[in-house]
Design a protein around this motif. Structure first.
Motif, PDB file in Angstrom:
ATOM      1  N   GLN A 139       0.785  -1.406  -0.128  1.00  0.00           N
ATOM      2  CA  GLN A 139       0.002  -0.012   0.106  1.00  0.00           C
ATOM      3  C   GLN A 139       0.711   1.267   0.099  1.00  0.00           C
ATOM      4  OE1 GLN A 139      -2.242  -0.784   3.470  1.00  0.00           O
ATOM      5  NE2 GLN A 139      -3.832  -2.044   2.335  1.00  0.00           N
ATOM      6  N   ILE A 140       1.822   1.193   0.821  1.00  0.00           N
ATOM      7  CA  ILE A 140       2.965   2.253   0.698  1.00  0.00           C
ATOM      8  C   ILE A 140       3.457   2.618  -0.530  1.00  0.00           C
ATOM      9  CG2 ILE A 140       4.930   3.233   1.779  1.00  0.00           C
ATOM     10  CD1 ILE A 140       4.482   1.678   4.290  1.00  0.00           C
ATOM     11  N   ARG A 141       3.867   1.556  -1.189  1.00  0.00           N
ATOM     12  CA  ARG A 141       4.598   1.894  -2.516  1.00  0.00           C
ATOM     13  C   ARG A 141       3.338   2.230  -3.567  1.00  0.00           C
ATOM     14  NH1 ARG A 141       9.130  -0.662  -3.498  1.00  0.00           N
ATOM     15  NH2 ARG A 141      10.194  -1.873  -1.791  1.00  0.00           N
ATOM     16  N   GLN A 142       2.141   1.774  -3.745  1.00  0.00           N
ATOM     17  CA  GLN A 142       1.183   2.427  -4.623  1.00  0.00           C
ATOM     18  C   GLN A 142       0.612   3.720  -4.108  1.00  0.00           C
ATOM     19  OE1 GLN A 142      -2.296  -0.259  -4.867  1.00  0.00           O
ATOM     20  NE2 GLN A 142      -2.909   1.007  -6.371  1.00  0.00           N
TER      21      GLN A 142
ATOM     22  N   LEU B 248       7.428  -4.790  14.846  1.00  0.00           N
ATOM     23  CA  LEU B 248       7.241  -5.154  13.228  1.00  0.00           C
ATOM     24  C   LEU B 248       8.022  -3.982  12.560  1.00  0.00           C
ATOM     25  CD1 LEU B 248       3.707  -6.810  12.754  1.00  0.00           C
ATOM     26  CD2 LEU B 248       5.954  -7.867  13.024  1.00  0.00           C
ATOM     27  N   LEU B 249       8.294  -2.919  13.132  1.00  0.00           N
ATOM     28  CA  LEU B 249       8.939  -1.830  12.578  1.00  0.00           C
ATOM     29  C   LEU B 249      10.112  -2.088  11.725  1.00  0.00           C
ATOM     30  CD1 LEU B 249       8.623   1.142  11.786  1.00  0.00           C
ATOM     31  CD2 LEU B 249      10.049   1.746  13.833  1.00  0.00           C
ATOM     32  N   PRO B 250      11.069  -2.828  12.253  1.00  0.00           N
ATOM     33  CA  PRO B 250      12.475  -3.131  11.377  1.00  0.00           C
ATOM     34  C   PRO B 250      11.777  -3.898  10.021  1.00  0.00           C
ATOM     35  CG  PRO B 250      12.781  -3.705  13.789  1.00  0.00           C
ATOM     36  CD  PRO B 250      11.206  -3.288  13.437  1.00  0.00           C
ATOM     37  N   GLU B 251      10.897  -4.722   9.983  1.00  0.00           N
ATOM     38  CA  GLU B 251      10.496  -5.677   9.055  1.00  0.00           C
ATOM     39  C   GLU B 251       9.739  -4.588   7.963  1.00  0.00           C
ATOM     40  OE1 GLU B 251       7.146  -8.838   7.734  1.00  0.00           O
ATOM     41  OE2 GLU B 251       7.825  -8.943   9.873  1.00  0.00           O
ATOM     42  N   LEU B 252       9.068  -3.757   8.319  1.00  0.00           N
ATOM     43  CA  LEU B 252       8.254  -2.702   7.234  1.00  0.00           C
ATOM     44  C   LEU B 252       9.545  -1.676   7.033  1.00  0.00           C
ATOM     45  CD1 LEU B 252       5.628  -1.388   6.132  1.00  0.00           C
ATOM     46  CD2 LEU B 252       5.692   0.161   8.150  1.00  0.00           C
ATOM     47  N   LYS B 253      10.457  -1.403   7.692  1.00  0.00           N
ATOM     48  CA  LYS B 253      11.584  -0.564   7.199  1.00  0.00           C
ATOM     49  C   LYS B 253      12.428  -1.107   6.068  1.00  0.00           C
ATOM     50  CE  LYS B 253      12.525   2.596  11.099  1.00  0.00           C
ATOM     51  NZ  LYS B 253      13.587   3.100  12.005  1.00  0.00           N
ATOM     52  N   ALA B 254      12.669  -2.488   6.199  1.00  0.00           N
ATOM     53  CA  ALA B 254      13.232  -3.359   5.259  1.00  0.00           C
ATOM     54  C   ALA B 254      12.571  -3.494   4.114  1.00  0.00           C
ATOM     55  CB  ALA B 254      13.673  -4.500   6.012  1.00  0.00           C
ATOM     56  N   ALA B 255      11.291  -3.549   4.165  1.00  0.00           N
ATOM     57  CA  ALA B 255      10.317  -3.904   2.925  1.00  0.00           C
ATOM     58  C   ALA B 255      10.221  -2.487   1.744  1.00  0.00           C
ATOM     59  CB  ALA B 255       9.068  -4.050   3.433  1.00  0.00           C
ATOM     60  N   ILE B 256      10.318  -1.477   2.458  1.00  0.00           N
ATOM     61  CA  ILE B 256      10.319  -0.218   1.768  1.00  0.00           C
ATOM     62  C   ILE B 256      11.648   0.665   1.895  1.00  0.00           C
ATOM     63  CG2 ILE B 256       7.866   0.128   2.178  1.00  0.00           C
ATOM     64  CD1 ILE B 256       8.679   2.333   4.317  1.00  0.00           C
ATOM     65  N   ALA B 257      12.546   0.013   2.053  1.00  0.00           N
ATOM     66  CA  ALA B 257      14.049   0.643   2.219  1.00  0.00           C
ATOM     67  C   ALA B 257      14.389   1.339   0.934  1.00  0.00           C
ATOM     68  CB  ALA B 257      15.169  -0.402   2.717  1.00  0.00           C
ATOM     69  N   ASP B 258      14.019   0.976  -0.169  1.00  0.00           N
ATOM     70  CA  ASP B 258      14.520   1.749  -1.567  1.00  0.00           C
ATOM     71  C   ASP B 258      13.554   2.770  -1.980  1.00  0.00           C
ATOM     72  OD1 ASP B 258      12.247  -0.272  -1.836  1.00  0.00           O
ATOM     73  OD2 ASP B 258      12.387   0.038  -3.926  1.00  0.00           O
ATOM     74  N   LEU B 259      12.377   2.976  -1.191  1.00  0.00           N
ATOM     75  CA  LEU B 259      11.512   4.015  -1.540  1.00  0.00           C
ATOM     76  C   LEU B 259      12.315   5.406  -1.198  1.00  0.00           C
ATOM     77  CD1 LEU B 259       8.130   3.393  -0.378  1.00  0.00           C
ATOM     78  CD2 LEU B 259       9.056   2.954  -2.454  1.00  0.00           C
ATOM     79  N   ASP B 260      11.878   6.329  -2.342  1.00  0.00           N
ATOM     80  CA  ASP B 260      12.512   7.831  -1.998  1.00  0.00           C
ATOM     81  C   ASP B 260      11.367   8.647  -2.487  1.00  0.00           C
ATOM     82  OD1 ASP B 260      14.088   9.897  -1.518  1.00  0.00           O
ATOM     83  OD2 ASP B 260      15.428   9.720  -3.326  1.00  0.00           O
TER      84      ASP B 260
END
Length: 395
Positions: free
Chosen positions: A45-48, A61-73
């Motif tokens: 959802q964040i990506r879209q 669960l915050l580290p898991e979320l950070k890793a999942a969207i690490a490439d977003l800018d």
């Protein structure tokens, strides 16, 4: 273009709200998301939708979320816990907040949004059922709109457009009847969790689906309608309508009856709450009355659905009692879903807790009173569930 903060983005209300936003990119945009534990879906959802702020209820669960969207800018602002959800609710850029969090957990974020001057698309019944004595004065004080986003209250709200003051005589809330509407009451002693979760019409979360099976959802909607539309409990009736095509009706003083119809699609009331007072064109399947076929109605069976009467009684008592009813129901449903009590234990537990609270009820409660009553009721349910002699069934 309306900017939306969405509370409960990975649940049923949340995903359908995002479907609307995706289909109407010129009308709506997402600025804030708040979710529970579904990190995978939240990251998608964040990506879209690229919100500016995201709250995760579970801090672990915050580290898991950070890793999942690490490439977003750029990266969204990430916040956690109840304080984080509240921050999303009052985010400056938001025009409207969709309250899709289930249960009393939605109360404090909704209050925060109202105090920040945000309009509310109300998909969380408990905000008014438990918190109306506090919430309604705040709505008036801050001049925000409180727009119903569930199917029944949206139907009533739509039918009331153009009705003059004093023109309403009666509200008719339609109910599907839930998973056991065609099951003889004698067979309820043998039902399972899987049985109760098989809703015949709607795709909803587990808790609300159980509420539909007990018809507690309709009792809670009676209380919500009382507060939303300012009508007496004697003017609100429940009718079983198995097809879920008519979402509710109003009767006017001259006996005219107005109804709102549509397919069983939660996006319809959500869209109206987001677009009010406008009507936005969609590509969704229009209602075909011939295809819908016969529409039927019947009186609810009070022996099968004792939770309805418990809700009416709690509503008439007022004060903190609706909050106690709601909290007792939430806790009892959680016990049922954990296989710790039987389906028939639900109304018995709830009634016992409400009866015990009678002498403690505050008729003009503060927010602290409501929160305390909510906590007390949950603890009472847990305590009562441990006493086998109080239960209808053996566990």
């Amino acid at each position: 273009m309306k900017a939306i903060s969405l509370l409960g983005s990975t649940g049923s209300i949340g995903t359908q709200t995002l479907d609307i936003v995706a289909q109407q990119p010129d009308e709506f945009r997402i600025v804030g998301l708040a979710a529970g534990r579904n990190v995978t879906l939240l990251a998608q959802q964040i990506r879209q939708f690229r919100p500016a702020i995201v709250a995760l209820c579970e801090a672990d669960l915050l580290p898991e979320l950070k890793a999942a969207i690490a490439d977003l800018d750029p990266q969204p602002t990430l916040v956690v816990g109840e304080a984080g959800v509240i921050e999303v609710a009052r985010w400056d850029a938001a025009d409207v907040v969709v309250t899709g969090i289930v249960g009393c957990a939605g109360l404090l974020p909704t209050i925060a949004a109202i105090e920040a001057g945000k309009d509310i698309a109300l998909a969380n019944k408990e905000t008014l059922i438990a918190g109306a004595p506090v919430v309604l004065p705040l709505v008036q004080k801050h001049g925000v709109k409180l727009l119903p986003a569930d199917s029944e209250h949206s139907a009533i709200f739509q039918c009331l457009q153009g009705v003059p003051d004093g023109g309403l005589r009666r509200i008719l809330l339609t109910a599907s009847g839930g998973a056991f509407r065609d099951l003889p009451v004698e067979q309820l002693a043998h039902v399972t969790i899987a049985d109760a979760l098989k809703h015949p019409n709607w795709s909803m979360g587990r808790k609300i689906t159980i509420d539909s099976a007990t018809l507690m959802n309709k009792g809670l909607e009676v209380i919500e309608a009382h507060y939303l539309f300012g009508v007496d409990y004697d003017q609100i009736e429940i009718v079983i309508h198995p097809q879920s095509i008519i979402h509710s009706l109003i009767e006017l003083q001259d006996t005219s009856v107005l109804a709102q119809l549509g397919w069983a699609d939660m996006r319809l009331p959500l869209l109206y709450a987001l677009s009010y007072p406008e009507r936005i064109a969609t590509s969704w399947e229009p209602l075909d009355l011939v295809k819908a076929g016969t529409l039927t109605f019947r009186e609810p069976d009070h022996q099968k659905y004792p939770c309805m009467q418990l809700a009416y009684e709690a509503g008439r008592v007022g004060g903190c009692m609706p909050a106690v009813l709601n909290a007792a129901n939430e806790q009892a449903v959680a016990l049922f879903l954990d296989e710790k009590i039987h389906f028939l234990d639900l109304p018995r537990l709830i009634e016992r807790v409400c009866d015990r609270y009678q002498s403690h009820n505050r008729l003009d409660p503060s927010l602290d009173d409501i929160i305390a009553a909510d906590h007390w009721a949950r603890q009472e349910v847990l305590a009562a569930s441990q006493a086998p002699t109080l239960m209808i069934s053996s566990r």
